[in-house]
Design a protein around this motif. Structure first.
Motif, short mmCIF file in Angstrom:
data_model
loop_
_atom_site.label_atom_id
_atom_site.label_comp_id
_atom_site.label_asym_id
_atom_site.label_seq_id
_atom_site.Cartn_x
_atom_site.Cartn_y
_atom_site.Cartn_z
N SER A 44 37.85 35.91 44.49
CA SER A 44 39.10 35.63 43.80
C SER A 44 38.86 34.84 42.52
O SER A 44 39.50 35.09 41.48
CB SER A 44 40.04 34.86 44.74
N GLN A 45 37.92 33.91 42.58
CA GLN A 45 37.58 33.13 41.40
C GLN A 45 36.86 33.97 40.36
O GLN A 45 37.09 33.83 39.15
CB GLN A 45 36.71 31.94 41.80
N LEU A 46 36.01 34.90 40.81
CA LEU A 46 35.22 35.71 39.88
C LEU A 46 36.07 36.75 39.14
O LEU A 46 35.85 36.99 37.95
CB LEU A 46 34.10 36.43 40.64
N VAL A 47 37.02 37.39 39.84
CA VAL A 47 37.76 38.49 39.21
C VAL A 47 38.87 37.98 38.30
O VAL A 47 39.33 38.71 37.41
CB VAL A 47 38.34 39.46 40.26
N GLY A 48 39.33 36.75 38.51
CA GLY A 48 40.32 36.16 37.62
C GLY A 48 41.70 36.78 37.75
O GLY A 48 41.98 37.59 38.63
N ASP A 49 42.56 36.41 36.80
CA ASP A 49 43.96 36.84 36.85
C ASP A 49 44.11 38.35 36.72
O ASP A 49 45.07 38.93 37.23
CB ASP A 49 44.76 36.15 35.75
N GLY A 50 43.18 39.00 36.04
CA GLY A 50 43.28 40.44 35.85
C GLY A 50 42.66 41.26 36.96
O GLY A 50 42.67 42.49 36.91
N GLY A 51 42.12 40.60 37.97
CA GLY A 51 41.48 41.30 39.07
C GLY A 51 42.30 41.28 40.33
O GLY A 51 43.42 40.77 40.37
N ARG A 52 41.72 41.84 41.39
CA ARG A 52 42.40 41.96 42.68
C ARG A 52 41.38 41.84 43.79
O ARG A 52 40.32 42.47 43.74
CB ARG A 52 43.10 43.32 42.76
N VAL A 53 41.69 41.02 44.78
CA VAL A 53 40.84 40.88 45.97
C VAL A 53 41.71 41.11 47.20
O VAL A 53 42.76 40.48 47.35
CB VAL A 53 40.18 39.49 46.04
N VAL A 54 41.25 42.01 48.07
CA VAL A 54 41.95 42.27 49.33
C VAL A 54 41.06 41.78 50.47
O VAL A 54 39.93 42.24 50.63
CB VAL A 54 42.25 43.77 49.52
N LEU A 55 41.57 40.83 51.24
CA LEU A 55 40.91 40.36 52.45
C LEU A 55 41.48 41.17 53.61
O LEU A 55 42.66 41.08 53.92
CB LEU A 55 41.14 38.87 52.67
N ALA A 56 40.63 42.00 54.22
CA ALA A 56 41.08 42.87 55.31
C ALA A 56 40.34 42.51 56.59
O ALA A 56 39.14 42.21 56.58
CB ALA A 56 40.82 44.34 54.96
N ASP A 57 41.06 42.52 57.69
CA ASP A 57 40.44 42.29 59.00
C ASP A 57 41.29 43.01 60.04
O ASP A 57 42.52 43.03 59.95
CB ASP A 57 40.37 40.79 59.32
N GLY A 60 36.94 40.32 56.73
CA GLY A 60 36.85 39.13 55.89
C GLY A 60 37.10 37.83 56.62
O GLY A 60 36.83 36.76 56.08
N GLY A 61 37.66 37.91 57.83
CA GLY A 61 37.79 36.74 58.68
C GLY A 61 38.43 35.55 58.00
O GLY A 61 39.55 35.62 57.51
N THR A 62 37.71 34.45 57.95
CA THR A 62 38.27 33.20 57.46
C THR A 62 38.26 33.09 55.94
O THR A 62 38.67 32.06 55.40
CB THR A 62 37.53 32.01 58.08
#
Length: 254
Positions: free
Chosen positions: A85-98, A75-77
């Protein structure tokens, strides 16, 4: 005996060079340590900003919606992770892995400066050995990162494992131009202009020479689709962009 030992080692490509398989990750790491702080600037200059359109199309194909869990590998920068993060909202989760600590640090600092949401996590991880439970994510993206992975088949199987049934994998990557004239122009740009830009702006011509070579060694569109199917993905398809200079592949976990 030494020659025999060398011949018994597994090798892989680092650009056009044949290197020991165990050494590639460290060599790729050195490349991204060198370019991390100027990575976004170089992407804008190299693609004249078109990389943002490629990524926007990838996000549209992902089908990510509120409440989803998303893993952005390499996911880099953090430009994709920020949008997710904006799409999934408060009930979602986004993991940036590098896998690269320098790139991950640049991405984390940039997103923190822009007011990153609480639904975003940062994990240093190897795409071949993802440190997540089975069936964890609704969507996985890897943008301009798969070509740097030593064992792509192993990485694709790891991605399948951590996807939920019905989950989607999106692979955005440089590919093979569909027009021979475009291909020749692209080669001339990649091997003449790109290293020059790397030397003048990132102060590192060799890293951008490697990046150009790594693109040429990456599987073409049909080959990558076949690799995804072999790994266990279904309904695999790809969409060419900019004449096949870039393609986005999508596969579903049945």
């Amino acid at each position: 005996m030494a020659d025999s030992a060398m011949s018994d080692r597994e090798t892989t490509h680092f650009g056009y060079r044949e290197v020991d398989k165990d050494a590639k990750a460290g060599m790729v790491g050195d490349v991204f340590d060198s370019v991390a702080t100027r990575y976004d600037l170089m992407n804008d200059l190299m693609s004249a900003g078109i990389h943002r359109l490629w990524k926007r199309f990838t996000i549209e194909l992902s089908g990510v919606r509120s409440g989803n869990s998303v893993l952005d590998i390499a996911g880099g920068t953090g430009d994709l992770a920020e949008k997710f993060s904006q799409l999934v909202g408060d009930g979602g989760r986004v993991v940036l892995a590098d896998i690269n600590a320098s790139m991950l640090r640049v991405g984390r600092d940039r997103l923190l400066d822009t007011g990153v949401q609480a639904n975003l996590e940062f994990v240093q991880a190897d795409a071949q050995y993802l440190p997540f439970p089975d069936d964890s994510f609704d969507c996985i993206t890897i943008a301009f990162g798969l070509r740097n992975v030593t064992d792509k088949d192993l990485a694709l199987r790891a991605m399948l494992r951590v996807l939920k049934p019905g989950g989607r994998l999106l692979v955005l990557e440089f590919s093979k131009p569909t027009n021979p004239l475009l291909g020749k122009a692209y080669d001339a740009y990649s091997f003449s202009i790109l290293p020059l830009m790397g030397r003048l702006i990132a102060r590192d011509a060799d890293s951008y020479k490697y990046l150009a070579e790594s693109i040429r060694m990456h599987p073409d569109q049909e080959t990558l689709r076949g690799m995804m199917e072999e790994a266990g993905f279904s309904r695999c398809e790809y969409h060419n962009m900019t004449g096949g200079v870039v393609a986005v592949h999508r596969g579903i976990k049945a």
